[in-house]
Design a protein around this motif. Structure first.
Motif, PDB file in Angstrom:
ATOM      1  N   ASP A 155      88.136  69.686   2.365  1.00 30.44           N
ATOM      2  CA  ASP A 155      88.706  68.860   3.425  1.00 30.44           C
ATOM      3  C   ASP A 155      89.505  67.683   2.868  1.00 30.44           C
ATOM      4  O   ASP A 155      90.385  67.159   3.535  1.00 30.44           O
TER       5      ASP A 155
ATOM      6  N   GLU B  71      99.124  63.968  13.441  1.00 31.75           N
ATOM      7  CA  GLU B  71      99.357  64.101  14.870  1.00 31.75           C
ATOM      8  C   GLU B  71      99.012  62.857  15.676  1.00 31.75           C
ATOM      9  O   GLU B  71      99.593  62.636  16.726  1.00 31.75           O
ATOM     10  N   ASN B  72      98.132  61.998  15.204  1.00 30.66           N
ATOM     11  CA  ASN B  72      97.736  60.820  15.971  1.00 30.66           C
ATOM     12  C   ASN B  72      98.449  59.542  15.531  1.00 30.66           C
ATOM     13  O   ASN B  72      98.018  58.450  15.848  1.00 30.66           O
TER      14      ASN B  72
ATOM     15  N   PRO C 200      96.284  64.347   8.177  1.00 30.02           N
ATOM     16  CA  PRO C 200      96.835  64.726   9.486  1.00 30.02           C
ATOM     17  C   PRO C 200      97.778  63.642  10.011  1.00 30.02           C
ATOM     18  O   PRO C 200      97.568  62.452   9.778  1.00 30.02           O
TER      19      PRO C 200
END
Length: 58
Positions: A33, A41-42, A39
């Motif tokens: 991970d 997207e936020n 990420p």
């Protein structure tokens, strides 16, 4: 100057290459991970009025 060109400069180049190789190879030992890209997207750009205020406050 010849000593620098023959011994020190190649040693610096090899050390930089080795450091880069170790940094790239270290991803093998990370948990799965953590090895993935972060990420996105936020991600928020924030309020457009606040951004305009920051730009025009010069």
């Amino acid at each position: 100057m010849a000593i620098f060109r023959q011994y020190i400069a190649p040693l610096i180049a090899v050390l930089i290459f080795t450091l880069a190789l170790v940094a790239v190879s270290a991803r093998i030992f990370l948990p799965s991970d953590m090895a993935a890209p972060a990420p996105i997207e936020n991600v928020s750009m924030g309020n457009s009025e606040q951004l305009t205020d920051l730009i025009t406050d010069n």
